[in-house]
Design a protein around this motif. Structure first.
Motif, PDB file in Angstrom:
ATOM      1  N   PHE A 125       7.532  12.333  11.213  1.00  0.00           N
ATOM      2  CA  PHE A 125       8.839  12.518   9.934  1.00  0.00           C
ATOM      3  C   PHE A 125       8.139  13.372   9.166  1.00  0.00           C
ATOM      4  O   PHE A 125       6.904  12.807   8.285  1.00  0.00           O
ATOM      5  CB  PHE A 125       9.053  10.909   9.921  1.00  0.00           C
ATOM      6  N   PHE A 130      13.051  14.074   4.233  1.00  0.00           N
ATOM      7  CA  PHE A 130      14.064  13.465   4.082  1.00  0.00           C
ATOM      8  C   PHE A 130      14.441  12.258   2.547  1.00  0.00           C
ATOM      9  O   PHE A 130      15.619  12.310   2.324  1.00  0.00           O
ATOM     10  CB  PHE A 130      13.890  12.024   4.730  1.00  0.00           C
ATOM     11  N   VAL A 132      14.574  14.956   0.245  1.00  0.00           N
ATOM     12  CA  VAL A 132      15.614  15.837   0.060  1.00  0.00           C
ATOM     13  C   VAL A 132      17.054  16.183   0.731  1.00  0.00           C
ATOM     14  O   VAL A 132      18.354  15.674  -0.129  1.00  0.00           O
ATOM     15  CB  VAL A 132      15.096  17.501   0.341  1.00  0.00           C
ATOM     16  N   LEU A 133      16.865  15.854   1.663  1.00  0.00           N
ATOM     17  CA  LEU A 133      18.055  14.957   2.511  1.00  0.00           C
ATOM     18  C   LEU A 133      18.780  13.874   1.977  1.00  0.00           C
ATOM     19  O   LEU A 133      20.581  13.723   1.950  1.00  0.00           O
ATOM     20  CB  LEU A 133      18.503  15.071   4.334  1.00  0.00           C
ATOM     21  N   ALA A 136      20.201  15.075  -1.437  1.00  0.00           N
ATOM     22  CA  ALA A 136      21.175  15.726  -1.532  1.00  0.00           C
ATOM     23  C   ALA A 136      22.829  15.416  -0.216  1.00  0.00           C
ATOM     24  O   ALA A 136      23.378  15.994  -1.489  1.00  0.00           O
ATOM     25  CB  ALA A 136      20.565  17.476  -0.573  1.00  0.00           C
ATOM     26  N   TYR A 143      29.626  13.973  -5.792  1.00  0.00           N
ATOM     27  CA  TYR A 143      30.097  15.332  -6.556  1.00  0.00           C
ATOM     28  C   TYR A 143      31.210  15.736  -6.211  1.00  0.00           C
ATOM     29  O   TYR A 143      32.749  15.667  -6.901  1.00  0.00           O
ATOM     30  CB  TYR A 143      29.372  16.458  -6.254  1.00  0.00           C
ATOM     31  N   TYR A 337      30.522  16.710 -12.928  1.00  0.00           N
ATOM     32  CA  TYR A 337      29.975  16.595 -11.560  1.00  0.00           C
ATOM     33  C   TYR A 337      29.001  18.407 -12.404  1.00  0.00           C
ATOM     34  O   TYR A 337      27.039  18.310 -11.453  1.00  0.00           O
ATOM     35  CB  TYR A 337      30.238  18.875 -10.970  1.00  0.00           C
TER      36      TYR A 337
ATOM     37  N   VAL B   7      10.902  14.796  16.948  1.00  0.00           N
ATOM     38  CA  VAL B   7      10.753  14.853  15.373  1.00  0.00           C
ATOM     39  C   VAL B   7      10.903  15.941  14.563  1.00  0.00           C
ATOM     40  O   VAL B   7      11.268  16.080  13.360  1.00  0.00           O
ATOM     41  CB  VAL B   7       9.758  14.127  15.251  1.00  0.00           C
ATOM     42  N   GLN B   8      10.180  17.113  15.327  1.00  0.00           N
ATOM     43  CA  GLN B   8      10.216  18.377  14.676  1.00  0.00           C
ATOM     44  C   GLN B   8      11.037  19.145  14.362  1.00  0.00           C
ATOM     45  O   GLN B   8      11.796  19.483  13.266  1.00  0.00           O
ATOM     46  CB  GLN B   8       9.074  19.211  15.013  1.00  0.00           C
ATOM     47  N   ILE B  10      13.823  17.365  14.347  1.00  0.00           N
ATOM     48  CA  ILE B  10      15.574  16.448  13.538  1.00  0.00           C
ATOM     49  C   ILE B  10      14.442  16.542  12.340  1.00  0.00           C
ATOM     50  O   ILE B  10      15.193  16.966  11.298  1.00  0.00           O
ATOM     51  CB  ILE B  10      14.513  14.889  13.424  1.00  0.00           C
ATOM     52  N   ASN B  11      13.367  17.384  11.393  1.00  0.00           N
ATOM     53  CA  ASN B  11      13.210  17.645  10.088  1.00  0.00           C
ATOM     54  C   ASN B  11      13.538  18.882  10.379  1.00  0.00           C
ATOM     55  O   ASN B  11      14.028  18.422   8.894  1.00  0.00           O
ATOM     56  CB  ASN B  11      11.021  17.324  10.529  1.00  0.00           C
ATOM     57  N   ALA B  14      16.598  18.018   8.942  1.00  0.00           N
ATOM     58  CA  ALA B  14      17.444  17.634   7.949  1.00  0.00           C
ATOM     59  C   ALA B  14      17.029  18.431   6.681  1.00  0.00           C
ATOM     60  O   ALA B  14      17.269  17.941   5.684  1.00  0.00           O
ATOM     61  CB  ALA B  14      15.443  16.222   8.227  1.00  0.00           C
ATOM     62  N   TRP B  15      15.883  19.628   6.895  1.00  0.00           N
ATOM     63  CA  TRP B  15      15.738  20.579   6.185  1.00  0.00           C
ATOM     64  C   TRP B  15      18.061  21.208   5.523  1.00  0.00           C
ATOM     65  O   TRP B  15      17.516  21.517   4.502  1.00  0.00           O
ATOM     66  CB  TRP B  15      15.054  21.691   6.413  1.00  0.00           C
ATOM     67  N   GLY B  18      19.738  19.369   4.604  1.00  0.00           N
ATOM     68  CA  GLY B  18      19.747  18.667   3.627  1.00  0.00           C
ATOM     69  C   GLY B  18      20.159  20.235   2.368  1.00  0.00           C
ATOM     70  O   GLY B  18      20.810  20.473   1.145  1.00  0.00           O
ATOM     71  N   LEU B  21      23.816  21.162   2.465  1.00  0.00           N
ATOM     72  CA  LEU B  21      24.751  20.323   1.194  1.00  0.00           C
ATOM     73  C   LEU B  21      24.515  20.993  -0.192  1.00  0.00           C
ATOM     74  O   LEU B  21      24.982  20.929  -0.934  1.00  0.00           O
ATOM     75  CB  LEU B  21      24.304  18.952   1.276  1.00  0.00           C
ATOM     76  N   LEU B  22      23.276  20.919  -0.821  1.00  0.00           N
ATOM     77  CA  LEU B  22      22.661  21.711  -1.872  1.00  0.00           C
ATOM     78  C   LEU B  22      23.730  22.990  -2.448  1.00  0.00           C
ATOM     79  O   LEU B  22      24.178  23.150  -3.185  1.00  0.00           O
ATOM     80  CB  LEU B  22      21.358  21.428  -2.291  1.00  0.00           C
ATOM     81  N   TRP B  24      26.061  23.802  -0.843  1.00  0.00           N
ATOM     82  CA  TRP B  24      27.671  24.165  -0.787  1.00  0.00           C
ATOM     83  C   TRP B  24      27.833  23.448  -2.264  1.00  0.00           C
ATOM     84  O   TRP B  24      29.146  23.817  -2.728  1.00  0.00           O
ATOM     85  CB  TRP B  24      28.067  23.301   0.161  1.00  0.00           C
ATOM     86  N   LEU B  25      26.989  23.021  -2.986  1.00  0.00           N
ATOM     87  CA  LEU B  25      27.580  22.373  -4.005  1.00  0.00           C
ATOM     88  C   LEU B  25      27.338  23.226  -4.888  1.00  0.00           C
ATOM     89  O   LEU B  25      28.580  23.471  -6.252  1.00  0.00           O
ATOM     90  CB  LEU B  25      26.777  21.250  -4.268  1.00  0.00           C
ATOM     91  N   PHE B  26      26.335  23.762  -5.459  1.00  0.00           N
ATOM     92  CA  PHE B  26      26.048  24.628  -6.222  1.00  0.00           C
ATOM     93  C   PHE B  26      27.057  26.404  -5.965  1.00  0.00           C
ATOM     94  O   PHE B  26      27.693  26.243  -7.250  1.00  0.00           O
ATOM     95  CB  PHE B  26      25.037  24.988  -5.919  1.00  0.00           C
ATOM     96  N   ASP B  28      30.510  25.668  -5.094  1.00  0.00           N
ATOM     97  CA  ASP B  28      31.327  25.148  -5.835  1.00  0.00           C
ATOM     98  C   ASP B  28      30.973  25.160  -7.310  1.00  0.00           C
ATOM     99  O   ASP B  28      32.515  25.454  -7.934  1.00  0.00           O
ATOM    100  CB  ASP B  28      31.779  23.909  -5.068  1.00  0.00           C
ATOM    101  N   ALA B  29      30.213  24.837  -7.822  1.00  0.00           N
ATOM    102  CA  ALA B  29      30.250  25.180  -9.271  1.00  0.00           C
ATOM    103  C   ALA B  29      30.310  26.447  -9.974  1.00  0.00           C
ATOM    104  O   ALA B  29      31.154  26.370 -10.496  1.00  0.00           O
ATOM    105  CB  ALA B  29      28.343  24.489  -9.458  1.00  0.00           C
TER     106      ALA B  29
END
Lengths: 463, 62
Positions: A125, A130, A132-133, A136, A143, A337, B7-8, B10-11, B14-15, B18, B21-22, B24-26, B28-29
């Motif tokens: 892992f 994780f 960052v996730l 985020a 937000y 925000y 696991v790779q 899943i990694n 996750a990237w 993550g 989502l960031l 999406w936020l930026f 929207d901002a």
């Protein structure tokens, strides 16, 4: 409603006592899953219990004092806003910084632990992914709205708390010696070996204090939600006090099951003490439950920390103690925000370093500095605003003795930290000193003082 | 598929999630910054709620 009011954005008032409980306990509960056990390494099993009680008294004072002031100062920023009205701008600026660093560092530490816990499951892992996730996802939640954020925190905090209760029952506490075996684990081995009860005597008890605050660190964060409560005078005292009672119960159970299931040397250096305690029961369902509890407690803590750090940053921006830009409110979600987004790279950067002990120590020192100012705050508050002059949602008992006790206990914990982390303490003090100089000689000149105090309060006594 | 490969994957997920989502936020901002008046966005004032819920009759500024 006037035309001026229609054009004004404000944070959404949607929170009740349940959310305040979730915010306070959510931030703290991770301390039962890890961190508190270092008290055992310093002071033995009895030293850990003394540290638990000592910190419990300290935080009872914190919760009572905070409940009175924040039920009156219903403003985002919590202790920052309180100090601004009661002590002055410089104290407020420092408290704002203490809050931001306490919570953003704690959020980083929580994210580091989530990554580390997953790596325990499988070494492949990627911890950074994780970290960052985690940040985020929780930032996204914060937000999008405070109600969903803290309802989510309530659910995961409640599940994490239940896993501690499950460990107590899974350890069959009603049959001492069967699984939870304090008699064996507390026994003096003799022959010159260290006694687990108090291996380093009273000095060990003192050294244990610096880690005792892990049991409750962050409960004062409930104040940050003051401006978003449907009724702050009701929700804050109920949420904070019930949160503290929950934590006192959780801390006592944690100490008992931890020291009764794991030998003191292993416990004193464990990264995940309650998970290790579950492993020693040999019950697979309990091991899974405590794994889930550990991860959820980290998420709840990071979630509450992002909420609190952003409110403090927002409040400072609104007062122009930092650029006014950060006092922005989202027109749809009614959240701060800009403050939330600004903190993301900082939290991820500290999380990326992976320096858990350094990050956590800076968070604890920042919290303790705040506790040192709180007694001054409440004593001045009572002096400037006597009982009949302003309506309080809650009046804490035995004033001013809890303030003196808090002052004394905070000083004791500072001494304990000095013994273990004097370099960190000096570095933190220097940082806050330089920041204060910047504020006094540069930033405060830009502040529009006519807009600094807009609370509809009566004039303070003597002014 | 070995556990290492799972696991790779899943990694990578996750990237992607993550960073997604960031982003999406930026986005929207940026949309908010370009749509709404700047003064409106920083129009929040401390004490608005106090006036409504605390009911201090002798309200006065410092």
């Amino acid at each position: 409603m006037t035309a001026e009011k229609k054009q004004r954005l404000s944070l959404l008032r949607v929170l009740g006592p349940m959310h305040i409980w979730a915010l306070g306990v959510g931030i703290v509960l991770v301390g039962e899953f890890m961190g508190w056990n270092f008290t055992v390494a310093k002071g033995g099993v009895f030293g850990a219990l003394v540290a638990c009680w000592f910190a419990g008294i300290l935080y009872s004072c914190v919760a009572m004092i905070d409940s009175e002031v924040s039920s009156t100062v219903a403003s985002a920023g919590g202790q920052y806003a309180q100090a601004k009205h009661i002590i002055g701008p410089l104290a407020a600026f420092n408290l704002g910084l203490f809050l931001i660093f306490e919570y953003s560092m704690l959020a980083s530490a929580d994210a580091i632990v989530v990554g580390a816990v997953l790596q325990e499951v499988h070494s492949a892992f990627n911890t950074t992914a994780f970290v960052v996730l985690t940040i985020a996802f929780l930032t996204w939640l914060n937000y999008r709205g405070v109600h969903t954020t803290l309802t989510f925190n309530f659910v995961i905090t409640a599940i994490a708390f239940v896993t501690i209760i499950l460990l107590l029952f899974g350890g069959e506490f009603w049959s001492p010696g069967k699984i939870i075996d304090t008699k064996t684990f507390y026994a003096d081995p003799g022959g010159g070996a260290l006694d687990p009860k108090a291996p380093y005597g009273w000095l060990g008890f003192l050294a244990a204090l610096q880690f005792g605050i892990w049991y409750y660190l962050g409960i004062e964060g409930t104040c940050q939600a003051a401006e978003e409560c449907r009724s702050a005078p009701r929700a804050l005292p109920i949420g904070t006090m019930s949160g503290l009672i929950t934590l006192l119960i959780a801390a006592t159970i944690t100490w008992y099951v931890g020291t009764g299931l794991v030998d003191w040397i292993t416990l004193g250096s464990s990264a995940y003490p309650l998970y290790d305690a579950a492993l020693n029961t040999g019950k697979q369902w309990l091991i899974v439950a405590l794994f889930i509890g550990t991860v959820l407690s980290c998420l709840a803590s990071a979630n509450g920390c992002i909420n609190d750090a952003s409110r403090a940053w927002f409040a400072m921006g609104r007062d122009q103690f930092i650029p006014r830009f950060f006092g922005g409110v989202h027109p749809k979600y009614k959240t701060p925000y800009r403050a939330i987004l600004f903190l993301v790279p900082i939290i991820i950067a500290f999380g990326y370093t992976g320096l858990l002990d350094q990050v956590i120590t800076f968070s604890i020192i920042s919290g303790l500095l705040m506790y040192a100012i709180m007694p001054i705050n409440i004593i001045r508050f009572r002096r400037l605003y006597p009982m009949d002059s302003i309506r309080r949602g809650y009046v804490y008992p035995f004033h001013p003795y809890p303030a003196y006790v808090l002052m004394l206990f905070a000083a004791g914990t500072f001494i304990a930290i000095y013994f273990g982390y004097w370099k960190n303490l000096v570095a933190a003090m220097l940082f806050y000193l330089i920041a204060s100089l910047w504020f006094v000689f540069h930033r405060y000149r830009m502040v529009d003082r006519s807009k600094l105090y807009t609370m509809p309060w009566p004039r303070p006594k003597g002014y | 598929m070995s556990s290492e490969n799972i696991v790779q994957v899943i990694n990578y997920v996750a990237w992607v999630v993550g960073i997604g989502l960031l982003l999406w936020l930026f986005i929207d901002a940026i949309r908010v910054e370009t749509t709404y008046d700047r003064e409106l966005l920083v129009s929040s004032v401390e004490g608005e709620i106090e006036k409504e819920i605390m009911g201090h009759e002798e309200a006065a500024k410092y």
